[in-house]
Design a protein around this motif. Structure first.
Motif, PDB file in Angstrom:
ATOM      1  N   VAL A   1      26.757  57.559  76.336  1.00  0.00           N
ATOM      2  CA  VAL A   1      25.663  58.415  76.790  1.00  0.00           C
ATOM      3  C   VAL A   1      25.516  59.544  75.772  1.00  0.00           C
ATOM      4  N   ILE A   2      24.329  59.657  75.163  1.00  0.00           N
ATOM      5  CA  ILE A   2      24.129  60.718  74.168  1.00  0.00           C
ATOM      6  C   ILE A   2      23.137  61.782  74.638  1.00  0.00           C
ATOM      7  N   GLU A   3      22.333  61.471  75.654  1.00  0.00           N
ATOM      8  CA  GLU A   3      21.425  62.454  76.248  1.00  0.00           C
ATOM      9  C   GLU A   3      21.317  62.167  77.734  1.00  0.00           C
ATOM     10  N   LEU A   4      21.053  63.217  78.498  1.00  0.00           N
ATOM     11  CA  LEU A   4      20.935  63.087  79.939  1.00  0.00           C
ATOM     12  C   LEU A   4      19.969  64.157  80.425  1.00  0.00           C
ATOM     13  N   GLU A   5      18.942  63.742  81.153  1.00  0.00           N
ATOM     14  CA  GLU A   5      17.919  64.691  81.598  1.00  0.00           C
ATOM     15  C   GLU A   5      17.451  64.330  83.000  1.00  0.00           C
ATOM     16  N   GLU A   6      17.353  65.329  83.852  1.00  0.00           N
ATOM     17  CA  GLU A   6      16.825  65.115  85.197  1.00  0.00           C
ATOM     18  C   GLU A   6      15.310  65.294  85.166  1.00  0.00           C
ATOM     19  N   ILE A   7      14.598  64.367  85.793  1.00  0.00           N
ATOM     20  CA  ILE A   7      13.138  64.438  85.811  1.00  0.00           C
ATOM     21  C   ILE A   7      12.624  64.220  87.233  1.00  0.00           C
ATOM     22  N   GLN A   8      11.382  64.603  87.452  1.00  0.00           N
ATOM     23  CA  GLN A   8      10.686  64.348  88.712  1.00  0.00           C
ATOM     24  C   GLN A   8       9.822  63.111  88.511  1.00  0.00           C
ATOM     25  N   THR A   9       9.964  62.099  89.360  1.00  0.00           N
ATOM     26  CA  THR A   9       9.143  60.896  89.248  1.00  0.00           C
ATOM     27  C   THR A   9       8.249  60.776  90.475  1.00  0.00           C
ATOM     28  N   THR A  10       7.140  60.094  90.296  1.00  0.00           N
ATOM     29  CA  THR A  10       6.210  59.819  91.386  1.00  0.00           C
ATOM     30  C   THR A  10       5.886  58.346  91.359  1.00  0.00           C
TER      31      THR A  10
ATOM     32  N   LEU B   1      18.656  58.687  80.831  1.00  0.00           N
ATOM     33  CA  LEU B   1      19.761  58.842  79.896  1.00  0.00           C
ATOM     34  C   LEU B   1      19.500  58.017  78.659  1.00  0.00           C
ATOM     35  N   SER B   2      19.962  58.517  77.542  1.00  0.00           N
ATOM     36  CA  SER B   2      19.903  57.777  76.290  1.00  0.00           C
ATOM     37  C   SER B   2      21.272  57.189  76.042  1.00  0.00           C
ATOM     38  N   LEU B   3      21.288  55.873  75.853  1.00  0.00           N
ATOM     39  CA  LEU B   3      22.534  55.176  75.556  1.00  0.00           C
ATOM     40  C   LEU B   3      22.516  54.732  74.104  1.00  0.00           C
ATOM     41  N   SER B   4      23.661  54.805  73.463  1.00  0.00           N
ATOM     42  CA  SER B   4      23.787  54.440  72.053  1.00  0.00           C
ATOM     43  C   SER B   4      24.853  53.374  71.876  1.00  0.00           C
ATOM     44  N   ASP B   5      24.587  52.466  70.935  1.00  0.00           N
ATOM     45  CA  ASP B   5      25.590  51.470  70.556  1.00  0.00           C
ATOM     46  C   ASP B   5      26.271  51.878  69.242  1.00  0.00           C
ATOM     47  N   GLY B   6      26.017  53.094  68.797  1.00  0.00           N
ATOM     48  CA  GLY B   6      26.574  53.582  67.536  1.00  0.00           C
ATOM     49  C   GLY B   6      25.606  53.428  66.386  1.00  0.00           C
ATOM     50  N   LEU B   7      24.600  52.580  66.550  1.00  0.00           N
ATOM     51  CA  LEU B   7      23.579  52.367  65.524  1.00  0.00           C
ATOM     52  C   LEU B   7      22.200  52.786  66.028  1.00  0.00           C
ATOM     53  N   LEU B   8      21.834  52.294  67.199  1.00  0.00           N
ATOM     54  CA  LEU B   8      20.535  52.593  67.811  1.00  0.00           C
ATOM     55  C   LEU B   8      20.757  53.195  69.187  1.00  0.00           C
ATOM     56  N   SER B   9      19.722  53.875  69.684  1.00  0.00           N
ATOM     57  CA  SER B   9      19.782  54.379  71.052  1.00  0.00           C
ATOM     58  C   SER B   9      18.498  54.004  71.778  1.00  0.00           C
TER      59      SER B   9
ATOM     60  N   PHE C   1      26.290  59.747  90.543  1.00  0.00           N
ATOM     61  CA  PHE C   1      27.168  59.616  89.378  1.00  0.00           C
ATOM     62  C   PHE C   1      27.076  60.848  88.482  1.00  0.00           C
ATOM     63  N   VAL C   2      25.860  61.331  88.294  1.00  0.00           N
ATOM     64  CA  VAL C   2      25.651  62.499  87.442  1.00  0.00           C
ATOM     65  C   VAL C   2      26.034  63.770  88.196  1.00  0.00           C
ATOM     66  N   LYS C   3      25.596  63.876  89.422  1.00  0.00           N
ATOM     67  CA  LYS C   3      25.848  65.099  90.196  1.00  0.00           C
ATOM     68  C   LYS C   3      27.340  65.328  90.453  1.00  0.00           C
ATOM     69  N   SER C   4      28.127  64.276  90.467  1.00  0.00           N
ATOM     70  CA  SER C   4      29.571  64.415  90.663  1.00  0.00           C
ATOM     71  C   SER C   4      30.325  64.508  89.329  1.00  0.00           C
TER      72      SER C   4
ATOM     73  N   ILE D   1      27.084  63.566  79.331  1.00  0.00           N
ATOM     74  CA  ILE D   1      26.929  63.341  77.895  1.00  0.00           C
ATOM     75  C   ILE D   1      28.298  63.056  77.299  1.00  0.00           C
ATOM     76  N   ASP D   2      28.354  62.086  76.402  1.00  0.00           N
ATOM     77  CA  ASP D   2      29.558  61.582  75.733  1.00  0.00           C
ATOM     78  C   ASP D   2      30.366  60.605  76.580  1.00  0.00           C
ATOM     79  N   SER D   3      29.934  60.318  77.820  1.00  0.00           N
ATOM     80  CA  SER D   3      30.616  59.303  78.624  1.00  0.00           C
ATOM     81  C   SER D   3      30.473  57.941  77.958  1.00  0.00           C
ATOM     82  N   ILE D   4      31.485  57.119  78.111  1.00  0.00           N
ATOM     83  CA  ILE D   4      31.440  55.725  77.658  1.00  0.00           C
ATOM     84  C   ILE D   4      31.190  54.876  78.903  1.00  0.00           C
TER      85      ILE D   4
END
Length: 102
Positions: free
Chosen positions: A30-39, A56-64, A76-79, A84-87
């Motif tokens: 996980v390289i980015e994490l953002e909370e958003i409002q969806t409709t 969340l943006s996930l990376s394989d080390g080359l692309l995200s 998962f995020v709230k707890s 960010i940086d989780s594997i």
């Protein structure tokens, strides 16, 4: 502890090269994490449903690639189990493209 990310996993996902559930043992970061409002659009003229979700943006080390988590998985995020940086090990996903209208 050293972790080996699944190199080229994002290319496999983008190119639809994953054919079976056994393919889904992808290790990503996980390289980015953002909370958003969806409709979401409701059927039969019902009011639109609004909810908080995480992108969340996930990376394989080359692309995200960005992923929208199901609202039922917000805990998962709230707890702080996912941050960010989780594997993570990706075992299933739904692939769809979202277009932005300007």
């Amino acid at each position: 502890m050293e972790v080996n990310l699944t190199r080229r996993a994002m290319a496999w996902i983008i190119k639809r090269e994953l054919r079976a559930s056994s393919d889904l043992q992808l290790v990503l970061q996980v390289i980015e994490l953002e909370e958003i409002q969806t409709t979401s659009q409701q059927q039969h003229q019902e009011p639109r449903k609004s909810e908080r979700r995480f992108v969340l943006s996930l990376s394989d080390g080359l692309l995200s690639q960005q992923y929208l988590r199901a609202a039922s998985k917000n805990w998962f995020v709230k707890s702080s189990k996912l941050q960010i940086d989780s594997i993570v090990r990706l075992t299933r996903f739904v692939r769809s493209f979202i277009q932005k209208h300007l």
